[in-house]
Write a protein that holds these residues in place. Structure first.
Motif, PDB file in Angstrom:
ATOM      1  N   GLY A  70     -21.740   1.619  27.942  1.00  0.00           N
ATOM      2  CA  GLY A  70     -21.264   2.555  26.721  1.00  0.00           C
ATOM      3  C   GLY A  70     -22.535   2.416  25.903  1.00  0.00           C
ATOM      4  N   VAL A  71     -22.721   0.866  25.575  1.00  0.00           N
ATOM      5  CA  VAL A  71     -23.482   0.328  24.514  1.00  0.00           C
ATOM      6  C   VAL A  71     -24.738   1.011  24.856  1.00  0.00           C
ATOM      7  CG1 VAL A  71     -23.785  -1.758  22.824  1.00  0.00           C
ATOM      8  CG2 VAL A  71     -21.539  -1.417  23.753  1.00  0.00           C
ATOM      9  N   LEU A  73     -26.008   3.580  26.461  1.00  0.00           N
ATOM     10  CA  LEU A  73     -26.365   4.502  25.853  1.00  0.00           C
ATOM     11  C   LEU A  73     -26.107   5.416  24.633  1.00  0.00           C
ATOM     12  CD1 LEU A  73     -25.969   7.318  26.737  1.00  0.00           C
ATOM     13  CD2 LEU A  73     -23.776   7.654  27.306  1.00  0.00           C
ATOM     14  N   ALA A  74     -25.249   4.218  23.776  1.00  0.00           N
ATOM     15  CA  ALA A  74     -25.227   4.832  22.568  1.00  0.00           C
ATOM     16  C   ALA A  74     -26.243   4.616  21.528  1.00  0.00           C
ATOM     17  CB  ALA A  74     -23.808   4.485  21.867  1.00  0.00           C
ATOM     18  N   ARG A  75     -27.047   3.208  21.941  1.00  0.00           N
ATOM     19  CA  ARG A  75     -28.464   2.906  21.583  1.00  0.00           C
ATOM     20  C   ARG A  75     -29.308   3.832  21.864  1.00  0.00           C
ATOM     21  NH1 ARG A  75     -27.075  -2.644  22.768  1.00  0.00           N
ATOM     22  NH2 ARG A  75     -28.438  -2.458  24.312  1.00  0.00           N
ATOM     23  N   THR A  76     -29.521   4.376  22.869  1.00  0.00           N
ATOM     24  CA  THR A  76     -30.415   4.898  23.507  1.00  0.00           C
ATOM     25  C   THR A  76     -30.329   6.849  22.805  1.00  0.00           C
ATOM     26  OG1 THR A  76     -30.941   4.188  25.633  1.00  0.00           O
ATOM     27  CG2 THR A  76     -31.292   6.358  25.383  1.00  0.00           C
ATOM     28  N   PRO A  94     -12.726  -5.025  21.339  1.00  0.00           N
ATOM     29  CA  PRO A  94     -14.023  -4.276  20.908  1.00  0.00           C
ATOM     30  C   PRO A  94     -15.028  -6.112  20.677  1.00  0.00           C
ATOM     31  CG  PRO A  94     -12.187  -4.008  19.234  1.00  0.00           C
ATOM     32  CD  PRO A  94     -11.913  -5.131  20.425  1.00  0.00           C
ATOM     33  N   GLU A  95     -14.309  -7.280  19.969  1.00  0.00           N
ATOM     34  CA  GLU A  95     -14.858  -8.402  19.440  1.00  0.00           C
ATOM     35  C   GLU A  95     -16.019  -8.833  21.536  1.00  0.00           C
ATOM     36  OE1 GLU A  95     -11.917  -8.770  19.258  1.00  0.00           O
ATOM     37  OE2 GLU A  95     -12.765  -7.889  17.287  1.00  0.00           O
ATOM     38  N   ASP A 100     -24.087  -5.241  19.826  1.00  0.00           N
ATOM     39  CA  ASP A 100     -25.112  -4.560  19.652  1.00  0.00           C
ATOM     40  C   ASP A 100     -24.714  -3.347  19.233  1.00  0.00           C
ATOM     41  OD1 ASP A 100     -26.103  -7.124  20.243  1.00  0.00           O
ATOM     42  OD2 ASP A 100     -25.766  -6.775  22.178  1.00  0.00           O
ATOM     43  N   VAL A 101     -23.886  -2.635  18.606  1.00  0.00           N
ATOM     44  CA  VAL A 101     -23.444  -1.392  18.773  1.00  0.00           C
ATOM     45  C   VAL A 101     -24.207  -0.338  17.212  1.00  0.00           C
ATOM     46  CG1 VAL A 101     -21.200   0.584  18.318  1.00  0.00           C
ATOM     47  CG2 VAL A 101     -20.888  -0.716  19.971  1.00  0.00           C
TER      48      VAL A 101
END
Length: 131
Positions: A70-71, A73-76, A94-95, A100-101
């Motif tokens: 998901g991270v 995906l979010a960056r893209t 979360p840590e 890299d979010v």
């Protein structure tokens, strides 16, 4: 009797757990967004490549099957389609996963609160459409 107007903007749910995805879909169907469900980041990207201009909200799990999480995906999505309001969710700490979010991506721990999801969806509906 008035006609029901079909929503033109889309909430894209990316979750590999069928039950959790169904719960998110049922919740988001109460908004002014049409719901599209996918089980992987790759499926979501395939959908976005041809429908990104209609997608207002991305609600994705951090842990997903296949190559992308998901991270990633979010960056893209933030790079290619910056107007898509993006929320990541996870049952893990979360840590562990969120170093890299992108800063403008919201994180919601699982179990998420329905009201928080609805607020984020409403913000996505209110955002301007891409040109």
């Amino acid at each position: 009797m008035g006609q029901k107007i079909e929503p033109s903007r889309i909430a894209l749910i990316v979750e590999d757990d069928f039950e959790v995805r169904g719960l998110a879909a049922a919740l988001l169907e109460e908004t002014d967004l049409r719901v599209v469900e996918t089980a992987s980041a790759e499926e979501a990207l395939d959908y976005l490549r041809s429908h990104a201009e209609d997608v207002a909200f991305l609600f994705a799990d951090v842990r997903l099957p296949c190559l992308m999480n998901g991270v990633d995906l979010a960056r893209t999505v933030r790079l290619k389609w910056p107007w898509v309001r993006t929320v990541l969710t996870s049952g893990l700490s979360p840590e562990d996963e969120l170093r890299d979010v992108p800063r403008d991506v919201r994180f919601m721990p699982k179990p998420w609160r329905a009201l928080e999801v609805l607020i984020e969806a409403e913000r996505a509906v209110q955002a301007p459409r891409p040109h």
